[in-house]
Scaffold this motif. Sequence first.
Motif, PDB file in Angstrom:
ATOM      1  N   LEU A 206      21.433  51.743  41.004  1.00 41.25           N
ATOM      2  CA  LEU A 206      22.585  52.594  41.328  1.00 41.25           C
ATOM      3  C   LEU A 206      23.244  52.153  42.629  1.00 41.25           C
ATOM      4  N   LEU A 207      22.436  51.779  43.599  1.00 37.31           N
ATOM      5  CA  LEU A 207      23.000  51.275  44.854  1.00 37.31           C
ATOM      6  C   LEU A 207      23.791  49.997  44.622  1.00 37.31           C
ATOM      7  N   ARG A 208      23.256  49.110  43.798  1.00 36.19           N
ATOM      8  CA  ARG A 208      23.958  47.854  43.498  1.00 36.19           C
ATOM      9  C   ARG A 208      25.248  48.110  42.736  1.00 36.19           C
ATOM     10  N   GLY A 209      25.233  49.115  41.858  1.00 31.14           N
ATOM     11  CA  GLY A 209      26.415  49.391  41.044  1.00 31.14           C
ATOM     12  C   GLY A 209      27.498  50.171  41.760  1.00 31.14           C
ATOM     13  N   LEU A 210      27.095  51.093  42.636  1.00 29.76           N
ATOM     14  CA  LEU A 210      28.061  51.995  43.272  1.00 29.76           C
ATOM     15  C   LEU A 210      28.466  51.553  44.672  1.00 29.76           C
ATOM     16  N   HIS A 211      27.538  50.983  45.428  1.00 24.93           N
ATOM     17  CA  HIS A 211      27.841  50.544  46.792  1.00 24.93           C
ATOM     18  C   HIS A 211      28.260  49.081  46.767  1.00 24.93           C
ATOM     19  N   SER A 212      29.383  48.824  46.124  1.00 26.97           N
ATOM     20  CA  SER A 212      29.843  47.439  46.005  1.00 26.97           C
ATOM     21  C   SER A 212      31.362  47.391  45.966  1.00 26.97           C
ATOM     22  N   LEU A 213      31.889  46.226  46.274  1.00 29.62           N
ATOM     23  CA  LEU A 213      33.335  46.021  46.202  1.00 29.62           C
ATOM     24  C   LEU A 213      33.825  46.131  44.764  1.00 29.62           C
ATOM     25  N   ASN A 214      33.015  45.697  43.809  1.00 31.87           N
ATOM     26  CA  ASN A 214      33.402  45.764  42.400  1.00 31.87           C
ATOM     27  C   ASN A 214      33.672  47.196  41.946  1.00 31.87           C
ATOM     28  N   PHE A 215      32.903  48.134  42.465  1.00 38.43           N
ATOM     29  CA  PHE A 215      33.102  49.530  42.102  1.00 38.43           C
ATOM     30  C   PHE A 215      34.473  50.017  42.581  1.00 38.43           C
ATOM     31  N   LEU A 216      34.849  49.645  43.802  1.00 37.88           N
ATOM     32  CA  LEU A 216      36.165  50.024  44.327  1.00 37.88           C
ATOM     33  C   LEU A 216      37.287  49.328  43.554  1.00 37.88           C
ATOM     34  N   ILE A 217      37.058  48.069  43.197  1.00 42.46           N
ATOM     35  CA  ILE A 217      38.055  47.337  42.407  1.00 42.46           C
ATOM     36  C   ILE A 217      38.275  48.021  41.062  1.00 42.46           C
ATOM     37  N   ALA A 218      37.189  48.480  40.438  1.00 41.35           N
ATOM     38  CA  ALA A 218      37.307  49.149  39.137  1.00 41.35           C
ATOM     39  C   ALA A 218      38.105  50.437  39.254  1.00 41.35           C
ATOM     40  N   ILE A 219      37.874  51.199  40.317  1.00 42.99           N
ATOM     41  CA  ILE A 219      38.623  52.441  40.528  1.00 42.99           C
ATOM     42  C   ILE A 219      40.101  52.144  40.725  1.00 42.99           C
ATOM     43  N   LEU A 220      40.395  51.244  41.649  1.00 43.99           N
ATOM     44  CA  LEU A 220      41.791  50.904  41.950  1.00 43.99           C
ATOM     45  C   LEU A 220      42.466  50.240  40.760  1.00 43.99           C
ATOM     46  N   GLY A 221      41.711  49.439  40.020  1.00 39.04           N
ATOM     47  CA  GLY A 221      42.278  48.776  38.847  1.00 39.04           C
ATOM     48  C   GLY A 221      42.670  49.765  37.772  1.00 39.04           C
ATOM     49  N   SER A 222      41.807  50.751  37.506  1.00 38.02           N
ATOM     50  CA  SER A 222      42.129  51.785  36.515  1.00 38.02           C
ATOM     51  C   SER A 222      43.356  52.570  36.939  1.00 38.02           C
ATOM     52  N   PHE A 223      43.391  52.934  38.220  1.00 38.68           N
ATOM     53  CA  PHE A 223      44.527  53.689  38.745  1.00 38.68           C
ATOM     54  C   PHE A 223      45.822  52.873  38.682  1.00 38.68           C
ATOM     55  N   ALA A 224      45.768  51.625  39.168  1.00 40.25           N
ATOM     56  CA  ALA A 224      46.966  50.787  39.204  1.00 40.25           C
ATOM     57  C   ALA A 224      47.489  50.493  37.805  1.00 40.25           C
ATOM     58  N   THR A 225      46.597  50.286  36.853  1.00 41.00           N
ATOM     59  CA  THR A 225      47.022  50.024  35.475  1.00 41.00           C
ATOM     60  C   THR A 225      47.786  51.207  34.911  1.00 41.00           C
ATOM     61  N   MET A 226      47.297  52.409  35.152  1.00 42.57           N
ATOM     62  CA  MET A 226      47.989  53.600  34.662  1.00 42.57           C
ATOM     63  C   MET A 226      49.337  53.775  35.343  1.00 42.57           C
ATOM     64  N   VAL A 227      49.410  53.443  36.625  1.00 45.51           N
ATOM     65  CA  VAL A 227      50.689  53.535  37.344  1.00 45.51           C
ATOM     66  C   VAL A 227      51.707  52.563  36.756  1.00 45.51           C
TER      67      VAL A 227
END
Length: 255
Positions: free
Chosen positions: A11-32
């Motif tokens: 969970l630390l590897r999956g959530l405390h990473s740059l990839n996790f932030l990229i996934a959030i921003l990517g989902s948001f930006a795609t919808m925008v």
Amino acid sequence: MKKTHYLRCDLLRGLHSLNFLIAILGSFATMVIIAKTQVRFPTDVIYIYDGIRMTRMALLTLAFSAIPYASCFCDDFNDRYIYVSLIRGNIKKYVWSKVLSVFFSAWLAMFIGMLIFFCVAGLRYPWVSQDNAFSQMLIGNYSPICFLVESAMRESLLGGVLAICAAYGSLFLKNRLFVYTFPIMMYYFVINYVEKWLQLPDWCVLYRIYGAFYEVWDKEWQDFLYAVLMTILFMVFFGCLIHRKIEREIRGGNE
């Protein structure tokens, strides 16, 4: 490594990473981007969300579900970290820790990204316009905010399932680009070929199970619980496949 450390470390590897932030921003930006370029005459958030989901570009949001942690097996096998992890543990706990972590990181990233989009859109548009009968029909008697939150939770379940599916695929082709594009390829193949070839009933069709604007049963809460149930079944199914494949990989590597 102790057995009890598997899930916490994953969970630390999956959530405390740059990839996790990229996934959030990517989902948001795609919808925008879809909302700006594909949705005409936006009147409220519900209408915009429905317009986004009616486009083929909406499939791009699924790609970001694999970014947080679906490539974990690629990393572990390429670095041979898996052999270190299993010295004081066992394959079963290792696999199910990965499955849970891959799913949760994908689900949470999509869920947060969608919520951010709804909040940003809500700053400019009403949740549901009183002049838009179509939007009011879509949500029925539900609160628009509750409808959007439930929709985000339900749709993100699909992202989690596809991320696990991508993790399983990575055991055959250990390539990050393949892992990141696999959710879109798999979803497109299933809804356009498998479901049509087999002529599956509505309760087996993915976009009806996980789509907020489709119904399988009579009540919205029944549709949500059914989506959760199907998600659990998918997780168990792919978890068993992953366990079997890794056992073979380990045996082959030790021979």
